[in-house]
Enzyme design. Structure first.
Site, PDB file in Angstrom:
ATOM      1  N   CYS A 270       0.878  -1.187   0.000  1.00  0.00           N
ATOM      2  CA  CYS A 270       0.000   0.000   0.000  1.00  0.00           C
ATOM      3  C   CYS A 270       0.908   1.226   0.000  1.00  0.00           C
ATOM      4  CB  CYS A 270      -0.944   0.003   1.184  1.00  0.00           C
ATOM      5  SG  CYS A 270      -1.935  -1.518   1.329  1.00  0.00           S
ATOM      6  N   ALA A 272       1.735   3.856  -2.210  1.00  0.00           N
ATOM      7  CA  ALA A 272       1.515   5.219  -2.694  1.00  0.00           C
ATOM      8  C   ALA A 272       1.070   6.132  -1.549  1.00  0.00           C
ATOM      9  CB  ALA A 272       0.471   5.211  -3.804  1.00  0.00           C
ATOM     10  N   PRO A 273       1.477   7.413  -1.566  1.00  0.00           N
ATOM     11  CA  PRO A 273       2.178   8.129  -2.635  1.00  0.00           C
ATOM     12  C   PRO A 273       3.701   8.008  -2.644  1.00  0.00           C
ATOM     13  CG  PRO A 273       1.623   9.670  -0.915  1.00  0.00           C
ATOM     14  CD  PRO A 273       1.047   8.330  -0.496  1.00  0.00           C
ATOM     15  N   GLY A 274       4.287   7.251  -1.698  1.00  0.00           N
ATOM     16  CA  GLY A 274       5.677   6.881  -1.865  1.00  0.00           C
ATOM     17  C   GLY A 274       6.705   7.452  -0.924  1.00  0.00           C
ATOM     18  N   GLY A 275       6.301   8.162   0.115  1.00  0.00           N
ATOM     19  CA  GLY A 275       7.278   8.708   1.051  1.00  0.00           C
ATOM     20  C   GLY A 275       8.096   7.619   1.726  1.00  0.00           C
ATOM     21  N   LYS A 276       7.421   6.546   2.133  1.00  0.00           N
ATOM     22  CA  LYS A 276       8.124   5.447   2.808  1.00  0.00           C
ATOM     23  C   LYS A 276       8.981   4.655   1.816  1.00  0.00           C
ATOM     24  CE  LYS A 276       4.416   5.202   6.225  1.00  0.00           C
ATOM     25  NZ  LYS A 276       3.615   6.273   5.576  1.00  0.00           N
ATOM     26  N   CYS A 386      -2.543   5.540   9.500  1.00  0.00           N
ATOM     27  CA  CYS A 386      -2.642   6.949   9.912  1.00  0.00           C
ATOM     28  C   CYS A 386      -4.026   7.193  10.506  1.00  0.00           C
ATOM     29  CB  CYS A 386      -2.348   7.892   8.749  1.00  0.00           C
ATOM     30  SG  CYS A 386      -3.377   7.640   7.285  1.00  0.00           S
TER      31      CYS A 386
END
Length: 458
Positions: A270, A272-276, A386
């Site tokens: 899961c 997106a959006p890709g920070g991790k 979150c």
């Protein structure tokens, strides 16, 4: 008129002329349109404000008018409960108009009068013009004028004794948080939601102090840089060369719980959006990023390209996808109600219902039990959401551990997360709240609400 004391009062963005002869009319009309779409039709605010596929009128506005619309919607959604109570106090009887259009116009007018640096006369005049221009609201333009003018005269009476934490939070949410954290903390969380989230950056090479000095920010959390001022992100130093990316300080913590991932095969599920994904790739992991949304993965790939990072990007449903071989580590950022992100998404309280949590909890449990089998023996799984709801966090892990002998909990320690000991539970989970300190000394507060638990496959 003297405005009520409010720490969230915002400066008025400069306006540009709209389609009407009256400057600012188009911005107010579109703000009322979008507010109605969000609260009556349950359309996400981000979708309405999208410059490619969002509200057509909003897309046609000039930059400064778009900024004004965003500011108006921000205060109207953050203070929706208070504004509704004020309208009730000012009305002798309910408005018979069924679409909610008159109420939307009143909310926009009151939001400007009480929580923005916009003169009362301008807010009243433009609200009346909005009512006059709409066939559904036109019969009530006199009522709009009377209510707003009365508010100008009777501000103290109309706004006295408002319990903002209770009024601006749906009852089911406040009950959930009170049961989980206690009433006092639940109210602190609700009050924190009335302030807009700060802009936090994750630095690709870890040189946070240098970038904080360069950008006029401070180091918070476990190495994030929090900027003192907001502006166009793509105009900041370091954007073009991919030195950093935008990521709330709390959102950066779950990936850190995987420890040293250099050279390891890691799944970001899961993603997106890709920070991790960017965090893991920058740390030297061989990352497989999986998400069901093709559109959101496109954004992830664009971000990775700007950052000059790479990952194997897969578009698929985790309930159908199978990896070719097991992973050394897995980060599962499960779909959730997102109640921890209300500071940056003020529409969430008016979009989500308790049944959304129940539905998502079932999906989370399914995903957890599916992906745990994709770990190598000794491998680490970090599950995070979150969400502020225990049903999407603590309860999920307790249920999994009760039925599985394959996993053990590895408690979080403060040194891993920048010394933020207030965000570690007695069980050893990570639980950040919007009212928690974001610095070790407690000098700054404000985080997205996150839950994370670290599990090891025995």
């Amino acid at each position: 008129m003297a405005h009520p004391k409010n720490p969230n009062k915002r400066e008025k963005p400069s306006e540009s002329s709209g389609k009407s002869e009256t400057p600012g009319f188009a911005a107010r009309k579109i703000a009322a349109d979008i507010l109605g779409n969000v609260v009556h039709k349950r359309r996400p605010l981000d979708a309405e404000l999208d410059l490619v596929s969002g509200h057509s009128g909003f897309r046609e506005l000039l930059y400064n008018d778009r900024a004004l619309v965003r500011a108006i919607l921000g205060v109207c959604l953050r203070h929706r409960g208070e504004i509704s109570e004020i309208i009730e106090r000012l009305l002798d009887r309910s408005i018979p108009e069924k679409t909610g259009r008159v109420l939307d116009i009143l909310h926009v007018g009151i939001g400007q009068m009480l929580y923005m640096e916009i003169p009362d006369r301008a807010a009243v005049s433009l609200a009346v013009e909005c009512a006059s221009s709409d066939r559904r609201a036109r019969p009530y333009k006199g009522l709009v004028n009377g209510v707003l003018r009365r508010l100008g005269r009777e501000t103290e009476q109309a706004t006295s004794d408002l319990d903002s934490a209770v009024l601006n939070t749906p009852e089911w949410m406040l009950e959930s948080w009170s049961g989980s954290f206690g009433l006092d903390t639940a109210k602190e969380v609700a009050i924190a939601h009335q302030s807009e989230a700060a802009l936090d950056l994750t630095i690709k090479d870890g040189t946070s102090e240098a970038w904080a000095e360069k950008l006029g920010g401070v180091v918070v959390g476990a190495g994030s840089v929090r900027l003192a001022k907001k502006g166009a992100v793509d105009k900041l130093d370091g954007f073009e060369e991919g030195a950093w990316w935008v990521q709330d300080a709390a959102a950066s913590l779950p990936a850190k719980l995987l420890g040293d991932v250099k050279g390891k095969r890691v799944a970001d599920l899961c993603a997106a959006p890709g920070g991790k994904t960017a965090q893991l790739a920058a740390a030297g992991a061989d990352v497989t990023a999986v998400d069901i949304s093709k559109g959101r993965l496109k954004r992830l790939s664009e971000n990775l390209a700007r950052l000059q990072l790479s990952a194997d990007v897969v578009t698929n449903d985790l309930r159908a996808w199978e990896p070719e071989e097991p992973f050394d580590a897995i980060l599962l950022d499960a779909p959730c109600s997102a109640t921890g992100t209300i500071r940056r998404h003020p529409d969430v309280p008016w979009l989500k219902q308790a049944y959304d949590v129940e539905t998502l909890s079932v999906i989370q449990a399914q995903l957890l039990r599916r992906v745990m089998g994709w770990l190598k023996p000794g491998g680490v799984l970090v599950y995070c959401t979150c969400s502020l709801e225990k049903a999407e966090g603590e309860d999920q892990i307790a249920g999994l551990l009760a039925e599985s002998q394959e996993l053990e909990l590895v408690p979080v320690v403060a040194d891993e997360i920048g010394g933020l000991s207030a965000s570690i539970t007695s069980e050893g989970y990570l639980r950040t709240l919007p009212c928690h300190p974001v610095t070790k000394d407690g000098s700054q507060k404000g985080l997205d609400g996150f839950f994370a638990a670290r599990l090891r496959r025995i």
